[in-house]
Design a protein around this motif. Structure first.
Motif, short mmCIF file in Angstrom:
data_model
loop_
_atom_site.label_atom_id
_atom_site.label_comp_id
_atom_site.label_asym_id
_atom_site.label_seq_id
_atom_site.Cartn_x
_atom_site.Cartn_y
_atom_site.Cartn_z
N ALA A 250 0.77 -1.42 0.16
CA ALA A 250 -0.16 0.20 0.30
C ALA A 250 1.09 1.54 0.20
N ALA A 251 0.87 2.38 -0.65
CA ALA A 251 1.12 3.25 -1.01
C ALA A 251 0.33 4.43 -0.74
N GLU B 207 -7.56 -0.58 0.74
CA GLU B 207 -7.65 -1.73 0.41
C GLU B 207 -8.74 -2.52 -0.54
N VAL B 208 -8.81 -3.50 -1.38
CA VAL B 208 -9.86 -4.20 -1.62
C VAL B 208 -9.15 -5.39 -1.68
N VAL B 209 -10.82 -6.68 -2.07
CA VAL B 209 -9.76 -7.68 -2.38
C VAL B 209 -11.34 -8.30 -3.07
N ALA C 139 -5.25 0.44 -4.39
CA ALA C 139 -5.25 0.93 -4.94
C ALA C 139 -5.69 2.83 -4.83
N PRO C 140 -5.32 3.44 -6.03
CA PRO C 140 -6.14 4.93 -4.83
C PRO C 140 -7.66 4.99 -5.09
N PRO C 141 -8.27 5.59 -4.28
CA PRO C 141 -9.71 5.68 -4.64
C PRO C 141 -10.67 5.36 -5.64
#
Length: 376
Positions: free
Chosen positions: A258-259, A264-266, A322-324
């Motif tokens: 994570a940057a 976070e998304v699964v 990922a970014p929003p």
């Protein structure tokens, strides 16, 4: 006065009397001898009649009631009896239940009708190959048995399952079938089956890792109900193990990917187009599964919507940061498609653009045909 003289009585009549007596005695003796002979003859005949069975050496023996070919499976109707003097000739005595001993057995040799039957002419069908049969050996794990198992016991055969590990969800333990232990030596069964059934056994043993578990049934237990309840319990245990493995994988991965500002998304992935499955590091085509046309709904064709390299992938899910904006895309993708996106791995060196174009064209053609069929 004239003198009268009397003659002396003749002695001839007196002599004849003893002769007649002797003749009478000889006649009586002859008659007695005749009667005695008749009596002896009658006694002999009667004695033979009443004692002949004692000296009759014939006995009832079992024989084939019809010609029997080698390899035939037998029925009790294939046997009858005959009476014969067999002496030391090998044979089986006839009794009313003797033919039932060979019910379901197999003839080892050709047996003409009327032949004396012997035990060594037949063998139990399950102990030798008959016709086009192949041998398969089924190793058994008896750790689930509640007691000692014996030949002929009815048991449940069970796939021992596999624990989930990283990159492999494993499989739950499950009941495969109910069977009777045949040619069982305490650790394995020996079966002689048709080529088709042989292939099924070989495939099953390969799938479960070479050994099935055997479990005896409780007194009065129904095999179907027992299998259903066991499968339910084992499925629950496996599901918990999969969830635990997923949690462990997530914890191991941490948040290093994570940057700053990433979310976070699964993402669930459908691997049904990949018979061998997919693994971490594979490059895959990401596919909209489409929707079949229905009355009043045209549906949509299956379509490749992009490519993806699998990272942080485990048990049908990929964990991403990922970014929003991208996070929102991946978060909403299953809802937009109406199902989890499908994935199809491509090998290194594949012309991805050409493959995508050809697949999309084929799927669109199939969708159009389905539309036409629905309209008609």
């Amino acid at each position: 006065m004239r003198e009268v003289k009397f003659d002396k009585p003749s002695s001839a009549p007196a002599a004849a009397a003893p002769d007649r007596q002797r003749q009478m005695r000889r006649g009586t003796k002859r008659m007695l001898f005749v009667l005695l002979g008749v009596l002896v003859l009658a006694v002999s005949v009667a004695g033979f009649y009443f004692t002949s069975d004692v000296f009759d050496e014939r006995a009832r023996v079992m024989v084939a009631s019809r010609p029997i070919a080698a390899g035939e499976t037998l029925s009790f109707t294939d046997f009858g009896y005959d009476e014969a003097v067999v002496g030391s000739i090998p044979h089986l005595p006839w009794t009313a239940d003797a033919p039932y001993r060979f019910e379901g057995m197999v003839a080892l040799v050709t047996i003409p009708a009327g032949t004396l039957v012997r035990d060594d002419m037949f063998v139990a069908a399950e102990t030798v190959p008959v016709g086009v049969e192949l041998e398969t050996v089924v190793p058994l794990d008896l750790s689930l048995a509640t007691g000692t198992l014996f030949e002929g016991d009815t048991v449940l055969l069970i796939d021992p399952g596999a624990e989930p590990v990283e990159g492999d969800p494993g499989r739950p333990r499950r009941v495969v079938r109910e069977t009777e232990l045949t040619n069982f030596d305490g650790t394995q069964m020996q079966l002689f089956v048709s080529p088709e059934e042989w292939a099924q056994w070989e495939s099953l043993l390969a799938e479960v890792g070479g050994t099935l578990m055997a479990m005896d049934l409780g007194i009065g237990a129904d095999a179907g109900e027992t299998a259903r309840r066991l499968d339910s319990v084992w499925l629950g245990q496996w599901s918990e193990a999969v969830e635990e493995a997923d949690r462990a994988a997530v914890e191991a991965a941490g948040t290093a990917a994570a940057a700053p500002g990433d979310l976070e998304v699964v993402v669930p992935l459908d691997t049904s187009l990949s018979p061998s499955g997919v693994v971490e590091g594979d490059t895959v085509l990401l596919i909209d599964p489409g929707a079949e046309p229905l009355a009043g709904d045209p549906g949509r064709p299956r379509t490749v919507i992009g490519t993806l390299r699998l990272e942080n992938y485990s048990n049908g899910q990929m964990r991403m940061f990922a970014p929003p904006e991208e996070w929102l895309y991946w978060q909403s993708l299953p809802d937009v498609l109406g199902a989890a996106p499908q994935v199809l791995p491509v090998t290194e060196g594949t012309d991805v653009n050409d493959t995508v174009a050809r697949l999309n064209a084929l799927w669109r053609s199939a969708w159009q045909e389905a539309q036409t069929a629905t309209a008609s």
